[in-house]
Design an enzyme around this catalytic site. Structure first.
Site, PDB file in Angstrom:
ATOM      1  N   CYS A 114      50.735  50.565  12.852  1.00 29.29           N
ATOM      2  CA  CYS A 114      50.408  49.311  12.168  1.00 29.29           C
ATOM      3  C   CYS A 114      49.555  48.458  13.100  1.00 29.29           C
ATOM      4  CB  CYS A 114      51.681  48.555  11.803  1.00 29.29           C
ATOM      5  SG  CYS A 114      52.723  49.456  10.652  1.00 29.29           S
ATOM      6  N   SER A 133      55.058  51.365  14.779  1.00 30.59           N
ATOM      7  CA  SER A 133      55.609  52.201  13.713  1.00 30.59           C
ATOM      8  C   SER A 133      56.298  53.434  14.284  1.00 30.59           C
ATOM      9  CB  SER A 133      54.598  52.571  12.630  1.00 30.59           C
ATOM     10  OG  SER A 133      55.304  53.087  11.515  1.00 30.59           O
ATOM     11  N   HIS A 186      58.044  68.062  13.468  1.00 28.06           N
ATOM     12  CA  HIS A 186      58.955  69.136  13.080  1.00 28.06           C
ATOM     13  C   HIS A 186      58.244  70.426  13.470  1.00 28.06           C
ATOM     14  CE1 HIS A 186      61.242  66.179  10.839  1.00 28.06           C
ATOM     15  NE2 HIS A 186      60.083  65.763  10.355  1.00 28.06           N
TER      16      HIS A 186
END
EC number: 4.1.1.50
Length: 127
Positions: free
Chosen positions: A83, A63, A68
């Protein structure tokens, strides 16, 4: 109920300005965290903002990891979504907190793709 993946959403506080504002360093730490967790890296993309801040994503076979940063606040928002059951998102999350020097972290895990039996059997998408 089975889930397709695990998504850890973490808030890192008290991180150093210099590390959160250095796009190369943030990228290195993110890539190493994926590798430490046993993930297979596919793509890497990071961007440095002016006057400060970094955003980036490490796309993994399992995945992704995303970040940020707000260096002026000593804060980073982190997502680690995996996943399958071969990669533990907490391994990457804890590595990131350590390497960014977080003084405090809050994090929660959400199961993604929890398959309700009646929908799991259907392969058609009807919206």
């Amino acid at each position: 109920m089975n889930a397709l993946g695990r998504h850890v959403i973490a808030e890192l506080y008290g991180c150093g300005f210099d590390v959160l504002n250095d796009v190369k360093r943030v990228e290195e730490i993110m890539v190493r965290s994926a590798l430490e967790a046993g993930a297979e890296i596919r793509e890497v993309a990071f961007h440095k903002f002016s006057p400060q801040g970094v955003s980036g994503v490490v796309v993994i076979s399992e995945s992704h990891l995303a970040i940020h940063t707000w260096p002026e606040l000593g804060y980073a928002a982190v997502d680690v979504f995996t996943c399958g059951d071969t990669v533990d998102p907490w391994d990457a999350t804890n590595y990131l907190a350590k390497e960014f020097g977080a003084k405090y972290m809050t994090a929660k895990e959400t199961k993604r793709g929890v398959m309700v039996e009646e929908f799991a059997e259907s392969q058609a998408v009807n919206l």
